[in-house]
Design an enzyme around this catalytic site. Structure first.
Site, PDB file in Angstrom:
ATOM      1  CE  LYS A  17      32.755  44.209  26.125  1.00 58.88           C
ATOM      2  NZ  LYS A  17      31.935  43.386  25.232  1.00 58.88           N
ATOM      3  CE  LYS A  19      38.821  37.807  35.424  1.00 55.75           C
ATOM      4  NZ  LYS A  19      39.679  36.696  34.994  1.00 55.75           N
ATOM      5  CD  GLU A  46      41.296  22.721  28.685  1.00 54.80           C
ATOM      6  OE1 GLU A  46      40.895  22.081  29.669  1.00 54.80           O
ATOM      7  OE2 GLU A  46      41.862  22.195  27.700  1.00 54.80           O
ATOM      8  CG  ASP A  75      42.943  32.640  36.929  1.00 49.67           C
ATOM      9  OD1 ASP A  75      42.195  32.491  35.959  1.00 49.67           O
ATOM     10  OD2 ASP A  75      42.896  31.888  37.932  1.00 49.67           O
ATOM     11  CB  SER A  76      40.547  37.169  39.913  1.00 46.66           C
ATOM     12  OG  SER A  76      39.769  37.415  38.766  1.00 46.66           O
ATOM     13  CE1 TYR A 167      29.881  33.185  42.273  1.00 45.59           C
ATOM     14  CE2 TYR A 167      31.976  33.662  41.190  1.00 45.59           C
ATOM     15  CZ  TYR A 167      30.902  32.812  41.400  1.00 45.59           C
ATOM     16  OH  TYR A 167      30.828  31.607  40.746  1.00 45.59           O
ATOM     17  CE  LYS A 188      35.478  44.801  42.311  1.00 42.94           C
ATOM     18  NZ  LYS A 188      34.905  44.025  41.208  1.00 42.94           N
ATOM     19  CG  HIS A 193      40.331  40.794  44.166  1.00 41.73           C
ATOM     20  ND1 HIS A 193      39.307  41.719  44.154  1.00 41.73           N
ATOM     21  CD2 HIS A 193      40.027  39.915  43.180  1.00 41.73           C
ATOM     22  CE1 HIS A 193      38.426  41.391  43.226  1.00 41.73           C
ATOM     23  NE2 HIS A 193      38.840  40.299  42.624  1.00 41.73           N
TER      24      HIS A 193
HETATM   25  P1  IMP Z   1      38.719  33.659  35.583  1.00 45.03           P
HETATM   26  O1  IMP Z   1      39.828  34.407  36.277  1.00 45.03           O
HETATM   27  O2  IMP Z   1      38.502  34.114  34.187  1.00 45.03           O
HETATM   28  O3  IMP Z   1      38.867  32.190  35.752  1.00 45.03           O
HETATM   29  O4  IMP Z   1      37.359  34.073  36.284  1.00 45.03           O
HETATM   30  C1  IMP Z   1      37.309  34.467  37.606  1.00 45.03           C
HETATM   31  C2  IMP Z   1      35.880  34.622  38.084  1.00 45.03           C
HETATM   32  O5  IMP Z   1      35.972  35.035  39.455  1.00 45.03           O
HETATM   33  C3  IMP Z   1      35.117  35.714  37.382  1.00 45.03           C
HETATM   34  O6  IMP Z   1      34.377  35.257  36.305  1.00 45.03           O
HETATM   35  C4  IMP Z   1      34.206  36.194  38.509  1.00 45.03           C
HETATM   36  O7  IMP Z   1      33.141  35.354  38.624  1.00 45.03           O
HETATM   37  C5  IMP Z   1      35.037  35.997  39.761  1.00 45.03           C
HETATM   38  N1  IMP Z   1      35.673  37.273  40.082  1.00 45.03           N
HETATM   39  C6  IMP Z   1      36.967  37.627  39.898  1.00 45.03           C
HETATM   40  N2  IMP Z   1      37.172  38.899  40.278  1.00 45.03           N
HETATM   41  C7  IMP Z   1      35.972  39.361  40.679  1.00 45.03           C
HETATM   42  C8  IMP Z   1      35.547  40.630  41.156  1.00 45.03           C
HETATM   43  O8  IMP Z   1      36.283  41.623  41.259  1.00 45.03           O
HETATM   44  N3  IMP Z   1      34.255  40.703  41.480  1.00 45.03           N
HETATM   45  C9  IMP Z   1      33.382  39.670  41.364  1.00 45.03           C
HETATM   46  N4  IMP Z   1      33.723  38.483  40.915  1.00 45.03           N
HETATM   47  C10 IMP Z   1      35.023  38.327  40.564  1.00 45.03           C
END
Ligand code: IMP
Length: 212
Positions: A17, A19, A46, A75-76, A167, A188, A193
């Site tokens: 949500k 993102k 996956e 992906d972050s 985070y 922000k 990033h």
């Molecule tokens: P994924 O990319 O779905 O594997 O999840 C990346 C995870 O990194 C997210 O669920 C967050 O916990 C963290 N993350 C990525 N971008 C941010 C951000 O902008 N703020 C805070 N946490 C982030």
């Protein structure tokens, strides 16, 4: 040269949500309709990649090829220097509990890991960290363009602020006084990033697209 995005509809291939909201906000200045992967009933593949870009590409390609529409995936994660880059691509998994994802738990886990590392050291371990974001734009024919953005900072404890997601409450961007959790969303977006990767994506793929 990167392939240009010339369509008017785009899948945002994320089930997160936080993102989805941020990507939709970043796209508001373009004349493009966004639809979430959830809304189209697309499954979440996956994340088997070993890098942020590999995972963003597999998510974008899965949606684009299945739905026959271009798809944008993110992906972050947070890379902590004292933890050799962890949680990194496993940032979401670090917050996993038996009852679902809990980022308070994830933030405590990071702080505990840093404290543990500190207990074996005589000098202070660095609290530097960076958020990394890979954005991949995929087309149904399998073509994909990928970009990686970062924002440098340090980790604070205890958590500060209720804005953003994940985070954000422990991340203090370099040179700032407010954590991402304390900042207004626009502040922000000006430095994150995701914004860094998005700027690269726009310059490469959206230059000809009509801005609103
Ligand atoms: P994924 O990319 O779905 O594997 O999840 C990346 C995870 O990194 C997210 O669920 C967050 O916990 C963290 N993350 C990525 N971008 C941010 C951000 O902008 N703020 C805070 N946490 C982030």
């Amino acid at each position: 040269m990167a392939r240009r995005f010339s369509e008017d509809k785009l899948i945002v291939a994320s089930h997160n949500k936080g993102k989805l909201v941020e990507i939709a906000e970043l796209l508001t200045r373009f004349d493009v309709e966004t639809v979430g992967a959830d809304e189209l009933g697309l499954p979440e593949p996956e994340e088997t990649g070993k890098t942020f870009i590999a995972n963003a590409e597999l998510k974008a390609l899965a949606s684009a090829t299945k739905a026959g529409l271009p798809a944008l995936a993110d992906d972050s994660g947070l890379a902590v220097d004292a933890l050799d880059g962890a949680p990194g691509i496993y940032s979401a998994r670090w917050a996993q509990t038996p009852t679902g994802r809990d980022f308070d738990f994830g933030m405590h886990k990071i702080e505990m890991a840093i404290s543990q590392k500190q207990s074996g050291e005589t000098s202070p371990v660095p609290r530097t960290a960076r958020f990394v974001c890979a954005l991949s734009l995929a087309w149904p024919d399998g073509h994909v363009e990928s970009f990686e953005g970062t924002v440098e900072g340090t980790l604070v404890w205890p958590m500060r602020g209720k804005n953003g997601f994940g985070y954000d409450p422990i991340f203090l961007p370099l040179g700032g006084d407010l954590t991402f959790g304390e900042m207004a969303p626009e502040a922000k977006h000006a430095m994150s990033h995701r914004a860094d990767a998005f700027t690269q994506l726009v310059e490469a793929c959206f230059v000809d697209h009509i801005a609103r």
